[in-house]
Motif scaffolding. Structure first.
Motif, PDB file in Angstrom:
ATOM      1  N   UNK A 104     -14.590 -22.131  -3.667  1.00 40.56           N
ATOM      2  CA  UNK A 104     -14.270 -22.314  -2.254  1.00 40.56           C
ATOM      3  C   UNK A 104     -15.347 -23.098  -1.496  1.00 40.56           C
ATOM      4  N   UNK A 105     -16.428 -23.489  -2.144  1.00 39.35           N
ATOM      5  CA  UNK A 105     -17.545 -24.121  -1.436  1.00 39.35           C
ATOM      6  C   UNK A 105     -17.257 -25.608  -1.190  1.00 39.35           C
ATOM      7  N   UNK A 258     -21.523 -18.407   8.536  1.00 37.92           N
ATOM      8  CA  UNK A 258     -20.243 -18.484   9.223  1.00 37.92           C
ATOM      9  C   UNK A 258     -19.086 -18.061   8.323  1.00 37.92           C
ATOM     10  N   UNK A 259     -17.981 -17.711   8.963  1.00 39.59           N
ATOM     11  CA  UNK A 259     -16.764 -17.341   8.231  1.00 39.59           C
ATOM     12  C   UNK A 259     -15.565 -18.166   8.685  1.00 39.59           C
ATOM     13  N   UNK A 260     -15.758 -19.065   9.633  1.00 42.35           N
ATOM     14  CA  UNK A 260     -14.644 -19.823  10.196  1.00 42.35           C
ATOM     15  C   UNK A 260     -14.584 -21.236   9.615  1.00 42.35           C
ATOM     16  N   UNK A 265     -14.506 -18.547   4.761  1.00 44.11           N
ATOM     17  CA  UNK A 265     -14.813 -17.105   4.752  1.00 44.11           C
ATOM     18  C   UNK A 265     -15.901 -16.748   3.726  1.00 44.11           C
ATOM     19  N   UNK A 266     -16.811 -17.688   3.481  1.00 42.17           N
ATOM     20  CA  UNK A 266     -17.857 -17.477   2.478  1.00 42.17           C
ATOM     21  C   UNK A 266     -19.183 -17.015   3.085  1.00 42.17           C
ATOM     22  N   UNK A 267     -19.235 -16.798   4.396  1.00 45.07           N
ATOM     23  CA  UNK A 267     -20.452 -16.357   5.082  1.00 45.07           C
ATOM     24  C   UNK A 267     -21.565 -17.397   4.942  1.00 45.07           C
TER      25      UNK A 267
END
Length: 557
Positions: A104-105, A258-260, A265-267
């Motif tokens: 997801x990165x 961040x999560x947005x 949503x990976x912080x």
């Protein structure tokens, strides 16, 4: 109820759904292929793709640490075959990050040097950017991790070594020659790819797809915070919920973690920041450090060439951070609470920092600190006042509420194969404290047999049954290193100590006649010229007749 409602409202405002993992196959546009993923798993643990023949993906991205590093600073080539607390060898420059959820990165690595220009790792329309010589040439591949898989085999200090001639393309060609010359890999690739089954060669496109498919299966985002967002109000304790509200509110963590949006949503905002981390310098390294005294890491500046980017590093994603043994780009901190507290008062934390908790070869003089602190991100320029109880709540949230239980070592270690298709030895993975119960023994117990056993006793390479050489033992107070040499028959022996560059430091024996049995080799840690050798990694090379063995040792000053 008020606490639950408050946190639920915060997550809605952040756009946090807790549904990221469920979106994986729809974003790929297909189902995951278990056969391809298992092929990637076998490649992950096989030294055949590393031209130095002594490291694998798993050596630096270990299932015992969330498929991240077991070290503060990675040890790549010329390692001792262990993965865990007893790993030895020359250091690289940074810690290897966790690859769980890397699918997801939008960008990868501490300086984001591998990136999807669209901000979406599943979208190659704007290109996948890499440093030269690759540039944008890998943009035809379907997902960023497939493209990224082209790079690790070419990294000299990670797996390729410094003796093979040629550029990245020549290294890849040799890796493919090895794979195509191995019948077991021909068969396994043929089971997945029709063209290989029909006689075509294994290509790097196929290699990259296999490695990436395995990484796709390491998507673990079913943590308590995800279950809460999906409606399970019992998934988190009251302490963790209060910590979450601090994270998204007063403590300001979400500003960078961040999560947005493109954070998926990976912080992490996947941006570069200066957060005042002390500069750790290994006693022995095969990397080139920055600065006039070669004791700095300039971070993003290495990629952009812009001095404004000096000391900037990508925000570390926080999912499953509890399984990490160390924190930040150089593993300077070995305790999660201390890492959290550093963010709350950067200047005080950095100026009081000591290397006491690091491995001995990382306890030397630090690199310059004040130039780093002068560039600290404005978000951290002022202390963030929290009470001790609030810090405990914040740590509980980060440690417990972001951890998917599937990422625990006792689960991931099941992925370590007993054997690999090349027939080579699988490295020895040591059991971390979190998995003691699984192994039935103390931390540091060897889980898989590789180049040695838990006592460090190993047989010499190419020894023809003639000699056996124990691991070196450094006695700091006596200033000597000892090895035990076992000969099965009388032989004439040569023995010398070398440093990691291959320079002979001390000759211990030259055409020495020894009888069969046990013999003790001692090095007083001095060079041939009489001066003390500096602290670092050294190698004893022994030859007896046509047999030879080599063993490594760390000398700490």
């Amino acid at each position: 109820a008020t606490l639950d409602d408050h946190l639920a409202a915060v997550l809605r405002r952040q756009g946090f759904t807790g549904m990221m993992e469920a979106s994986l196959e729809s974003r790929l546009g297909r189902r995951l292929d278990p056969r391809l993923a298992d092929l990637g798993r076998l490649l992950w643990f096989d030294t055949i793709t590393g031209l130095n023949d002594d490291n694998t993906c798993g050596g630096c991205h270990s299932p015992t640490a969330g498929f991240g590093d077991t070290q503060s600073i990675a040890i790549g080539i010329d390692n001792n075959g262990f993965v865990g607390p007893h790993r030895l060898g020359p250091r690289n420059q940074r810690r290897s990050p966790i690859v769980i959820n890397a699918v997801f990165y939008p960008n990868l690595m501490w300086n984001s040097r591998f990136a999807s220009l669209s901000g979406d790792p599943f979208d190659n329309r704007q290109g996948f950017s890499f440093p030269n010589p690759e540039g944008l040439s890998l943009s035809y591949l379907p997902q960023l991790l497939v493209a990224q898989a082209f790079i690790p085999p070419t990294e000299r200090n990670e797996v390729a070594g410094f003796t093979f001639p040629g550029d990245n393309f020549a290294i890849r060609a040799e890796v493919l020659r090895r794979l195509n010359a191995t019948p077991a890999y021909r068969r396994l690739f043929g089971e997945v790819f029709a063209e290989v089954r029909a006689g075509a060669p294994i290509t790097f496109d196929l290699f990259g797809k296999a490695i990436a498919e395995f990484e796709f299966t390491l998507a673990f985002t079913d943590a308590p915070i995800d279950r809460f967002a999906r409606g399970d109000r019992t998934s988190m304790s009251a302490e963790q919920k209060r910590g979450a509200l601090l994270f998204f509110g007063e403590a300001g963590c979400v500003s960078c973690h961040a999560v947005s949006g493109t954070s998926h949503e990976m912080f992490s905002d996947f941006q570069q920041h200066v957060i005042g981390i002390p500069q750790i310098v290994p006693a022995v390294t095969n990397a080139v450090f920055d600065g006039k005294d070669s004791n700095e890491d300039f971070g993003l500046e290495q990629i952009t060439g812009d001095k404004k980017d000096r000391y900037r590093f990508r925000t570390s994603p926080l999912r499953n951070v509890a399984v990490q043994p160390t924190f930040f780009h150089n593993g300077a901190f070995t305790d999660l609470e201390r890492a959290v507290r550093h963010h709350l008062d950067v200047f005080s934390s950095a100026r009081s920092f000591t290397t006491d908790e690091l491995d001995e070869d990382l306890r030397g003089p630090l690199g310059p600190l004040e130039p780093v602190l002068k560039r600290v991100d404005p978000l951290l320029a002022e202390p963030i006042p929290l009470m001790s109880e609030q810090v405990a709540e914040l740590v509980a949230f980060v440690r417990e509420s972001l951890l998917d239980p599937r990422a625990r070592p006792e689960n991931l270690m099941k992925l370590i194969p007993d054997r690999v298709p090349s027939g080579r030895t699988v490295p020895t993975f040591e059991v971390p404290e979190a998995a003691e119960a699984l192994a039935g023994g103390p931390s540091g117990t060897a889980l898989r047999k590789g180049f040695g056993d838990a006592r460090g006793r190993v047989a010499g390479e190419s020894n023809q049954g003639l000699l056996e050489l124990s691991a070196g033992e450094h006695h700091r107070q006596a200033r000597q290193v000892t090895w035990q040499l076992e000969l099965s028959r009388p032989s004439r022996v040569e023995a010398s100590v070398f440093d990691v560059t291959g320079r002979r430091v001390r000759r211990l024996a030259a055409d020495l006649s020894l009888g069969s049995g046990s013999h003790r080799l001692v090095w007083d840690t001095r060079e041939d010229a009489g001066r003390e050798a500096p602290g670092g990694v050294y190698f004893l090379s022994v030859r007896a007749g046509n047999a030879s063995a080599a063993r490594r040792v760390v000398v700490a000053r």
